[in-house]
Design a protein around this motif. Sequence first.
Motif, PDB file in Angstrom:
ATOM      1  N   VAL A  50      10.453  -7.330   5.536  1.00  0.00           N
ATOM      2  CA  VAL A  50      10.852  -7.413   4.137  1.00  0.00           C
ATOM      3  C   VAL A  50       9.761  -6.705   3.338  1.00  0.00           C
ATOM      4  CG1 VAL A  50      11.246  -8.949   2.180  1.00  0.00           C
ATOM      5  CG2 VAL A  50      12.097  -9.579   4.448  1.00  0.00           C
ATOM      6  N   ILE A  51      10.148  -5.741   2.528  1.00  0.00           N
ATOM      7  CA  ILE A  51       9.198  -4.997   1.708  1.00  0.00           C
ATOM      8  C   ILE A  51       9.188  -5.626   0.322  1.00  0.00           C
ATOM      9  CG2 ILE A  51       8.627  -2.758   0.694  1.00  0.00           C
ATOM     10  CD1 ILE A  51      10.164  -1.506   3.061  1.00  0.00           C
ATOM     11  N   TYR A  52       7.987  -5.953  -0.169  1.00  0.00           N
ATOM     12  CA  TYR A  52       7.828  -6.589  -1.476  1.00  0.00           C
ATOM     13  C   TYR A  52       6.916  -5.710  -2.328  1.00  0.00           C
ATOM     14  CZ  TYR A  52       6.162  -9.841  -5.042  1.00  0.00           C
ATOM     15  OH  TYR A  52       5.829 -10.420  -6.238  1.00  0.00           O
ATOM     16  N   GLY A  53       7.322  -5.470  -3.563  1.00  0.00           N
ATOM     17  CA  GLY A  53       6.484  -4.733  -4.491  1.00  0.00           C
ATOM     18  C   GLY A  53       6.487  -5.418  -5.844  1.00  0.00           C
ATOM     19  N   ALA A  65      10.809   2.090   1.263  1.00  0.00           N
ATOM     20  CA  ALA A  65      12.161   1.724   1.696  1.00  0.00           C
ATOM     21  C   ALA A  65      13.054   2.959   1.808  1.00  0.00           C
ATOM     22  CB  ALA A  65      12.759   0.710   0.734  1.00  0.00           C
ATOM     23  N   LYS A  66      12.971   3.871   0.846  1.00  0.00           N
ATOM     24  CA  LYS A  66      13.760   5.109   0.894  1.00  0.00           C
ATOM     25  C   LYS A  66      13.375   5.937   2.119  1.00  0.00           C
ATOM     26  CE  LYS A  66      14.895   9.316  -1.713  1.00  0.00           C
ATOM     27  NZ  LYS A  66      14.784  10.189  -0.551  1.00  0.00           N
ATOM     28  N   HIS A  67      12.084   6.064   2.366  1.00  0.00           N
ATOM     29  CA  HIS A  67      11.601   6.817   3.525  1.00  0.00           C
ATOM     30  C   HIS A  67      12.179   6.229   4.822  1.00  0.00           C
ATOM     31  CE1 HIS A  67       8.796   8.785   6.311  1.00  0.00           C
ATOM     32  NE2 HIS A  67       8.635   7.584   6.840  1.00  0.00           N
ATOM     33  N   LEU A  68      12.119   4.907   4.957  1.00  0.00           N
ATOM     34  CA  LEU A  68      12.604   4.256   6.170  1.00  0.00           C
ATOM     35  C   LEU A  68      14.116   4.397   6.333  1.00  0.00           C
ATOM     36  CD1 LEU A  68      10.400   1.051   6.017  1.00  0.00           C
ATOM     37  CD2 LEU A  68      10.066   3.058   7.481  1.00  0.00           C
ATOM     38  N   CYS A  69      14.844   4.250   5.233  1.00  0.00           N
ATOM     39  CA  CYS A  69      16.310   4.395   5.292  1.00  0.00           C
ATOM     40  C   CYS A  69      16.699   5.834   5.611  1.00  0.00           C
ATOM     41  CB  CYS A  69      16.937   3.932   3.982  1.00  0.00           C
ATOM     42  SG  CYS A  69      16.853   2.139   3.754  1.00  0.00           S
ATOM     43  N   ASP A  70      16.013   6.803   5.002  1.00  0.00           N
ATOM     44  CA  ASP A  70      16.282   8.214   5.297  1.00  0.00           C
ATOM     45  C   ASP A  70      16.019   8.503   6.770  1.00  0.00           C
ATOM     46  OD1 ASP A  70      16.926   8.647   2.645  1.00  0.00           O
ATOM     47  OD2 ASP A  70      15.065   9.719   2.165  1.00  0.00           O
ATOM     48  N   ARG A  85      20.222   2.780  15.039  1.00  0.00           N
ATOM     49  CA  ARG A  85      20.312   1.437  15.612  1.00  0.00           C
ATOM     50  C   ARG A  85      19.076   0.675  15.222  1.00  0.00           C
ATOM     51  NH1 ARG A  85      21.352   2.639  21.686  1.00  0.00           N
ATOM     52  NH2 ARG A  85      20.443   4.610  21.118  1.00  0.00           N
ATOM     53  N   ARG A  86      19.271  -0.452  14.600  1.00  0.00           N
ATOM     54  CA  ARG A  86      18.180  -1.252  14.066  1.00  0.00           C
ATOM     55  C   ARG A  86      17.297  -1.799  15.183  1.00  0.00           C
ATOM     56  NH1 ARG A  86      16.782  -3.436   9.656  1.00  0.00           N
ATOM     57  NH2 ARG A  86      15.679  -5.381   9.629  1.00  0.00           N
ATOM     58  N   GLY A  87      15.977  -1.556  15.034  1.00  0.00           N
ATOM     59  CA  GLY A  87      15.011  -2.209  15.892  1.00  0.00           C
ATOM     60  C   GLY A  87      14.596  -1.442  17.133  1.00  0.00           C
ATOM     61  N   ALA A  97      10.213   2.437  13.179  1.00  0.00           N
ATOM     62  CA  ALA A  97      10.132   1.974  11.799  1.00  0.00           C
ATOM     63  C   ALA A  97      11.552   1.953  11.255  1.00  0.00           C
ATOM     64  CB  ALA A  97       9.227   2.894  10.990  1.00  0.00           C
ATOM     65  N   ALA A  98      12.324   0.936  11.653  1.00  0.00           N
ATOM     66  CA  ALA A  98      13.734   0.826  11.281  1.00  0.00           C
ATOM     67  C   ALA A  98      13.867   0.483   9.803  1.00  0.00           C
ATOM     68  CB  ALA A  98      14.396  -0.244  12.135  1.00  0.00           C
ATOM     69  N   MET A  99      15.115   0.471   9.359  1.00  0.00           N
ATOM     70  CA  MET A  99      15.376   0.138   7.961  1.00  0.00           C
ATOM     71  C   MET A  99      14.843  -1.260   7.662  1.00  0.00           C
ATOM     72  SD  MET A  99      19.069   1.819   7.078  1.00  0.00           S
ATOM     73  CE  MET A  99      19.980   0.500   7.770  1.00  0.00           C
ATOM     74  N   PRO A 100      14.364  -1.469   6.447  1.00  0.00           N
ATOM     75  CA  PRO A 100      13.843  -2.799   6.096  1.00  0.00           C
ATOM     76  C   PRO A 100      14.967  -3.833   6.057  1.00  0.00           C
ATOM     77  CG  PRO A 100      13.918  -1.368   4.171  1.00  0.00           C
ATOM     78  CD  PRO A 100      14.264  -0.511   5.350  1.00  0.00           C
TER      79      PRO A 100
END
Length: 155
Positions: A50-53, A65-70, A85-87, A97-100
């Motif tokens: 979980v990314i928190y800012g 988060a954008k970098h990871l999703c891209d 595929r997640r994980g 470094a899968a999607m958050p």
Amino acid sequence: MLPDVHVVTIDYRGFGESEGSPSEEGLVEDAIAAHQWVHEQCAASSPEVVIYGQSLGTGVATRLAKHLCDRASDQGDRAGTKGGRRGTDLRGQGPTAAMPAALILDAPFTCLQEAALHHSLTRGILRLLGPGPFRAWLLSRLPDNFDNEKNVVAV
């Protein structure tokens, strides 16, 4: 109670015990490195992150988060699966470094230029300048943008 929950925080460049000078690109580089480190430390368990800012940190969080999703989307495109595929990486060699799992933004702003119009330190000066071309030029000269509005749409 949540089992195996951990919190990782980092100091911004030039703050705390970190060296260097803060910049948008540098802070995002540091966040990517921290995220990669978490995945390396938890290689066997494919952690959900979980990314928190908070405040200025929302700019770093949305860029991470954008970098990871891209990246996950690019991996999925190469493997013929939407979103990756997640994980696990697509070669089956362990975690990536899968999607958050989630992105939490506390006191976010749309972009740094917009935030400057409302921040107590700059609001008065910018109002004195009025809404003309000089104010627009001055805001365009900010070295960083932290465009949360654009980045969060891509997450």
